[in-house]
Design an enzyme around this catalytic site. Structure first.
Site, PDB file in Angstrom:
ATOM      1  N   VAL A  69       1.114  -0.903   0.090  1.00  0.00           N
ATOM      2  CA  VAL A  69       0.084   0.006   0.212  1.00  0.00           C
ATOM      3  C   VAL A  69       0.717   1.305  -0.588  1.00  0.00           C
ATOM      4  CG1 VAL A  69      -2.003  -1.066   1.332  1.00  0.00           C
ATOM      5  CG2 VAL A  69       0.154   0.488   2.089  1.00  0.00           C
ATOM      6  N   GLU A  70       0.125   2.579  -0.192  1.00  0.00           N
ATOM      7  CA  GLU A  70       1.065   4.267  -0.392  1.00  0.00           C
ATOM      8  C   GLU A  70       1.976   4.071  -1.355  1.00  0.00           C
ATOM      9  OE1 GLU A  70       1.511   5.597   3.910  1.00  0.00           O
ATOM     10  OE2 GLU A  70      -0.889   5.398   4.175  1.00  0.00           O
ATOM     11  N   GLY A  71       1.627   3.008  -2.291  1.00  0.00           N
ATOM     12  CA  GLY A  71       2.768   2.582  -3.386  1.00  0.00           C
ATOM     13  C   GLY A  71       3.544   1.524  -3.328  1.00  0.00           C
TER      14      GLY A  71
END
Length: 825
Positions: A501-503
């Site tokens: 997540v988050e990249g």
């Protein structure tokens, strides 16, 4: 003076000017002095001096008279530069411009100003923030039974949800003027870290609204009316937020989203208003199943020019706030991503919303990508690094307990060299993780460092993965058998979430860190690109010649420092850490030169050569990580135990730097450039070694002891859960063991020699007392130690009915006693 001596002096002078980065006018004067000296020495006659002087005068005028230089030299270079400059989309530009550069820029530019690192202040916790950690966080952890959350309920208990709402855990970032807690980034990081040592689900539930979500977007961009409408509910917990960004077609590349909003007129609350008709499908959305308000990202199109600009149709990514019960919005089914935190889907078909629901109002139409990048870069430096730090702190503390109590072949397993290979890494990574956590979170309190937070997210979650894997290996069956005693399994299952997540980490390493860092952190590249975009020849001329001097200086510095073992580099401190600072400066100069030559040789093709750029990104990352470690050590008590951990971490960082450089150079596609860079970076070869066995064994031994660094690296671990809590029972064993271990060791030696009669520990202890080999007090202490020792190594077992889902079939105490009753020795 002989010609040979003069030539040597001249060469040293030139080298010195290049090493210190002398300006062009100094080079010009030095060249003139050289001509005069050559005439005085008789090397140049009158004719030779006239010819050389004419060439010198022409070059001096050409290079120092800027109007002339721009016309004859810079203009053709400027034209060629604009032709080869890769195209940059609006979203790429927004991503580059979002956020700030910080300490990573110093490391990238080749001559770090160490005073900026040493003078930087960690964000201290306020009395209110410390009290929140000591009281509210402790109380919340005590309310949560992680085994029941993950295995039985698949959700937090209602009492936990209520406590989260009432104590404003979801409003840590909302300013006090709006009723929130207004905590610093460092305090938010500490809260999430502490909660994560108790329950991943608990930590994720709290961290997401305090990261990328409606609260932060409203704080930064919301209109006064939007803040008044939503912030009170977010503060009180009446409103549970989520943010819909990713979807079936969209992962790390948010710009590819197909979710679409069309500007049109429609009916809202009985009136015809200007609005947006939305169609969207989102998944992987944390808190979606329980959300009452949805932050939604979508592409906005205005085919009829209703927003006031008839020439503009495609506005791009836009963000809006929508009530979850709004007509047409459908909260979908739950995902189950390896942990029980709420995560699911959101859909919408022909959902009509007023344009005023755009975050920031209609004026912010199309500006959602910039908003998201800025908020995500800050959140990326808090939430996931906090989870990683929690894993490091828990693994450090718990493998220390287990490694000391668990024996194989009559030896504590923490003393086996094979085990120490893993526990040494756990100790070293735990030190790095806490150093990065406090440094990066404090940076977020000072600015919005986009590159640093990407570095922290990628490397800290990767270290989290390695640390948990090592902990699982050391604790073996104790770690893999799930149950109320297990403090490792949930983190092991949920680690891929943090990686993804988050990249996603693959994207972060291969595209973001160097791709964004090279342009944002470089002193000249982005300004040169901007000068080209704005067709500003004068600015480009100034930047170009500054860039040339910069590259020459960094090449000479890197080569010189490589030849001298970095002895000429500056160290801001004396003592054990001084050589590390000097080597960081050496590699910083090497990175600056290699980045320049690489971008010059490969140009726009570098954008697609991800493995090469990733390795340069690794160099930048490890320089930042080493800076965090050095700063953390210097801010600490500087004991011998602390120094051992810091040296392990710095040795690891510098080996990773050299390893990344070596891989980059071996795979560089242009032979002459490859040779030049290897000569500059490793003029005497690559002699940087990995962490030695001796240093690894040193920290592996320390992880088994009560030391100041043990407390510093695990200060946020929730320890007060009691003897039936998975960590609490290990803490109890450690406390009892430290008081009684001497007596048990005496008993163990007697038993190992075969001097005691009996088949059980109790029988042998009675025999030892009867024969006067131990006192009754010693026997009592040895028995207490053996009781907690056995509890440390136990795993849980369950009835078939309980495993099948009949959770009323066994209570927690039944499960606990079943394991204890199985003892035969």
């Amino acid at each position: 003076m002989s010609i040979q001596i003069f030539a040597l002096i001249a060469l040293l002078a030139v080298w010195g000017l290049a090493y210190v980065g002398a300006p062009l006018i100094v080079w010009t004067l030095a060249a003139g002095l050289l001509l005069i000296a050559l005439k005085l020495l008789g090397v140049l006659g009158a004719g030779g001096l006239a010819i050389a002087g004419g060439v010198y005068a022409a070059l001096a005028l050409l290079l120092n008279l800027r109007p002339l230089r721009r016309m004859l030299v810079t203009r053709p270079i400027f034209a060629a530069f604009k032709k080869v400059l890769p195209e940059m989309s609006a979203t790429e530009r927004e991503a580059l411009e979002a956020g700030d550069t910080w300490w990573e820029a110093e490391m990238f530019r080749g001559r770090p100003d160490w005073s900026k690192l040493l003078d930087f202040k960690y964000t201290p916790l306020t009395p209110e923030e410390q009290s929140f950690l000591d009281n509210e966080c402790e109380a919340l952890c005590k309310l949560c039974d992680d085994w029941k959350v993950e295995f039985e309920q698949k959700d937090l208990p209602e009492a936990v949800w209520n406590f989260i709402r009432e104590r404003k855990f979801l409003a840590m970032l909302i300013k006090k003027e709006y009723g929130g807690l207004g905590f610093s980034a460092n305090a938010q990081s500490a809260v999430v870290t502490k909660l994560a040592t108790k329950s991943i689900t608990l930590a994720v539930t709290v961290m997401v609204p305090n990261s990328l979500g409606p609260g932060e977007l409203l704080m930064h961009y919301g209109t006064p009316a939007q803040r008044q409408r939503w912030l009170p509910g977010l503060v009180s917990g009446k409103e549970i937020p989520c943010f819909g960004l990713t979807g079936p077609e969209v992962g790390s590349d948010a710009t590819a989203m197909p979710d679409l909003g069309i500007v049109c007129y429609g009916e809202h609350e009985g009136q015809r208003v200007l609005g947006i008709r939305l169609n969207f499908s989102k998944r992987y959305i944390t808190l979606a199943p329980v959300a009452t308000v949805i932050g939604l990202a979508f592409k906005l199109r205005d085919p009829d020019g209703l927003l006031g600009d008839p020439s503009k149709t495609d506005y791009g990514i836009t963000c809006a706030l929508i009530p979850a019960k709004h007509p047409g919005v459908q909260i979908g089914r739950r995902h189950y991503p390896g942990a029980a935190f709420m995560n699911g889907t959101i859909h919408g078909r022909d959902v009509f919303i007023p344009v005023d629901w755009i975050i920031g109002g209609p004026a912010m139409a199309g500006k959602g990508w910039r908003m998201l990048v800025e908020c995500l870069s800050a959140g990326r430096g808090i939430s996931l690094p906090a989870l990683a730090a929690a894993a490091g702190q828990t693994a450090y503390r718990m493998t220390g307990v287990y490694g000391r109590f668990r024996r194989q072949f009559k030896v504590p397993i923490g003393k086996f060299e094979g085990v120490q290979e893993a526990t040494g890494r756990i100790a070293g990574f735990a030190y790095i993780l806490e150093a990065m956590r406090v440094m990066t979170a404090s940076a977020v309190d000072h600015c919005a460092p986009s590159v640093v937070t990407a570095i922290a997210k990628y490397h800290m979650t990767e270290m989290m993965r390695k640390t948990i894997n090592d902990g699982m290996d050391v604790m073996a069956g104790r770690a893999i058998q799930q149950g109320p005693r297990n403090f490792m399994a949930t983190a092991y299952k949920a680690t891929p979430v943090a990686i993804t997540v988050e990249g996603a980490n693959i994207l972060t390493r291969n595209l973001m860190i160097f791709g964004q860092g090279a342009i944002r952190c470089h002193a000249y590249v982005f300004p040169e690109m901007e000068a080209a975009r704005e067709n500003d020849l004068a600015a480009f001329d100034r930047l170009l010649f500054g860039h040339i001097g910069f590259s020459i200086n960094r090449a000479v510095r890197a080569f010189t420092l490589g030849l001298t073992g970095a002895r000429l580099a500056r160290a801001p401190v004396d003592g054990e850490l001084a050589p590390y600072f000097r080597r960081m400066e050496r590699f910083s100069a090497a990175l600056a030169f290699c980045a320049d030559l690489t971008m010059g040789v490969l140009g726009g093709k570098l954008k697609f050569m991800e493995r090469l750029s990733a390795r340069l990104g690794d160099v930048l990352s490890q320089l930042y990580i080493a800076s965090c470690v050095a700063k953390f050590y210097l801010e600490g008590p500087k004991t011998q135990a602390e120094l051992a951990h810091a040296r392990w971490a710095l040795d690891h960082c510098q080996y990773e730097i050299a390893h990344a450089f070596d891989g980059f150079l071996r795979n560089f596609p242009v032979a002459w450039a490859r040779w030049v860079m290897r000569t500059v970076v490793f003029p005497l070869g690559n002699h940087v070694k990995p962490v030695s066995d001796a240093r690894n064994a040193q920290v592996a031994d320390l992880i088994l002891e009560d030391t100041d660094v043990r407390e510093r690296l695990s200060w946020l671990v929730f320890k007060n859960g009691g003897v039936n809590d998975p960590i609490g029972r290990m803490e109890h064993a450690w406390a009892v063991g430290r008081k009684t271990e001497a007596a048990y060791q005496k008993f163990y030696r007697l038993a190992a020699k075969g001097e005691l009669e009996g088949d059980t520990v109790a029988e042998r202890l009675r025999n030892a007392v009867a024969r006067g080999l131990m006192t009754p007090a010693e026997a009592e202490q040895a028995q207490a130690y053996d009781t907690v020792r056995y509890d440390v190594i136990l795993t849980d077992d369950f009835s078939p009915a309980y495993i099948a889902g009949d959770y009323a079939a066994e209570r927690g105490e039944d499960i606990n006693q079943a394991a204890l009753r199985a003892r035969v020795a």
